[in-house]
Design an enzyme around this catalytic site. Structure first.
Site, PDB file in Angstrom:
ATOM      1  N   SER A 129     -77.461 -12.843  23.745  1.00 26.81           N
ATOM      2  CA  SER A 129     -77.127 -11.518  24.741  1.00 26.81           C
ATOM      3  C   SER A 129     -75.911 -10.874  24.165  1.00 26.81           C
ATOM      4  O   SER A 129     -75.012 -11.478  23.548  1.00 26.81           O
ATOM      5  CB  SER A 129     -76.661 -11.960  26.253  1.00 26.81           C
ATOM      6  OG  SER A 129     -76.171 -10.981  26.671  1.00 26.81           O
ATOM      7  N   TYR A 139     -72.426 -17.871  31.798  1.00 27.39           N
ATOM      8  CA  TYR A 139     -73.634 -16.921  31.103  1.00 27.39           C
ATOM      9  C   TYR A 139     -72.926 -16.823  29.830  1.00 27.39           C
ATOM     10  O   TYR A 139     -73.558 -17.070  28.614  1.00 27.39           O
ATOM     11  CB  TYR A 139     -73.945 -16.102  31.938  1.00 27.39           C
ATOM     12  CG  TYR A 139     -75.211 -15.150  31.202  1.00 27.39           C
ATOM     13  CD1 TYR A 139     -76.282 -15.573  31.376  1.00 27.39           C
ATOM     14  CD2 TYR A 139     -74.874 -13.972  30.465  1.00 27.39           C
ATOM     15  CE1 TYR A 139     -77.475 -15.133  30.757  1.00 27.39           C
ATOM     16  CE2 TYR A 139     -75.839 -13.494  29.941  1.00 27.39           C
ATOM     17  CZ  TYR A 139     -77.297 -13.885  30.198  1.00 27.39           C
ATOM     18  OH  TYR A 139     -78.287 -13.092  29.460  1.00 27.39           O
TER      19      TYR A 139
END
Ligand SMILES: NC(=O)c1ccc[n+]([C@@H]2O[C@H](COP(=O)([O-])OP(=O)(O)OC[C@H]3O[C@@H](n4cnc5c(N)ncnc54)[C@H](OP(=O)(O)O)[C@@H]3O)[C@@H](O)[C@H]2O)c1
Length: 244
Positions: A129, A139
């Site tokens: 990401s 994350y």
């Protein structure tokens, strides 16, 4: 006919990979937890093989490794988001995230590469990401690991291509599943999953190691590299509070 294993193939980016790779002539192995959705996805892609597996469990990881041994292309895509800041997220959810985002990527890549080298072809796409470059919480940290891991393996294992794919915001089920409020994200920052996959596969064929689809995100990542990492983290944390 080459075989592609796609994890998280029932929705979003994984489903877009499945559609595109089926059209490109790959035999598919689709992995996710929801058996019914997998069966539907397999039918849509012309009778793909399915693996019902939860990559946050030992059993699911073993099933994923077994499937990876037979694949010419592995797309490690399964993943999820978490709403809230560090102490608001239950520890068990954080640990599950590390298993799905990091342990599964490590183990499936490790299982796949020897066969690929023996056959003299193959590759791995690990979906990270843009958050990898603006670490916020587990994350962002897990996705930064995916980028570093992919770069390391790409350098260590010649003869197979390993690429980290780093999308920005993509319209999928991701944010709804995590109950994130993303209504404030400006339109130009939203990417289309099919387009992300087309860009990713073009970069993969070119031998790119870290792929960032979209000019807006290429610019953002370039900018992120120019500012101190601590500052990038603080800015990212402040931005992230808007999704709570
Ligand atoms: N959407 C974005 O804005 C965005 C941006 C950057 C990166 N990403 C990354 O892109 C990847 C795909 O996300 P997406 O946006 O396509 O999300 P999505 O639409 O929510 O799809 C997630 C997929 O992963 C599967 N999955 C989730 N947990 C799993 C588990 N424990 N074991 C096996 N499969 C699991 C889901 O199926 P089941 O529920 O049936 O298991 C589903 O097929 C993720 O790694 C995510 O971090 C997304």
């Amino acid at each position: 006919m080459p075989t592609a294993l796609i994890t998280g193939a029932t929705a979003g980016i994984g489903a877009a990979f499945a559609r595109r790779l089926a059209a490109d002539g790959f035999r598919l192995i689709l992995l996710a937890r929801d058996a019914e959705r997998l069966a539907r996805a397999a039918e849509d892609c012309g009778n793909a093989e399915v693996v019902v597996a939860d990559l946050a469990t030992d059993d699911g990881l073993a099933k994923g490794e077994e499937a990876a041994r037979h694949a010419d292309l592995v797309v490690n895509n399964a993943g999820f988001g978490q709403k809230g800041r560090f102490l608001q997220v239950p520890l068990e959810d954080e640990l599950a995230m590390l298993r799905v985002h990091c342990e599964a990527v490590l183990r499936l890549t490790h299982a796949a590469l020897p066969g690929m080298r023996e056959r003299g072809r193959g590759g791995v796409i690990n979906v990270a990401s843009v958050a990898a470059f603006f670490s916020r919480g587990t994350y962002g940290a897990s996705k930064a690991w995916v980028v570093g891991f992919s770069q390391g393996v790409a350098a260590d294992v010649p003869g197979v291509h390993v690429m980290a794919l780093c999308p920005g915001f993509v319209r999928t089920e991701f944010h709804d599943r995590a109950e994130m409020n993303v209504s404030g994200i400006p339109k130009p920052f939203w990417l289309d999953a099919d387009r992300v996959v087309a860009d990713a596969l073009r970069d993969f064929r070119k031998g790119v190691t870290v792929s960032v689809p979209g000019v807006q995100y290429k610019a953002l990542v370039g900018l992120g590299k120019l500012i101190p990492r601590n500052l990038a983290g603080r800015l990212s944390s402040r931005t992230g509070r808007r999704y709570d």
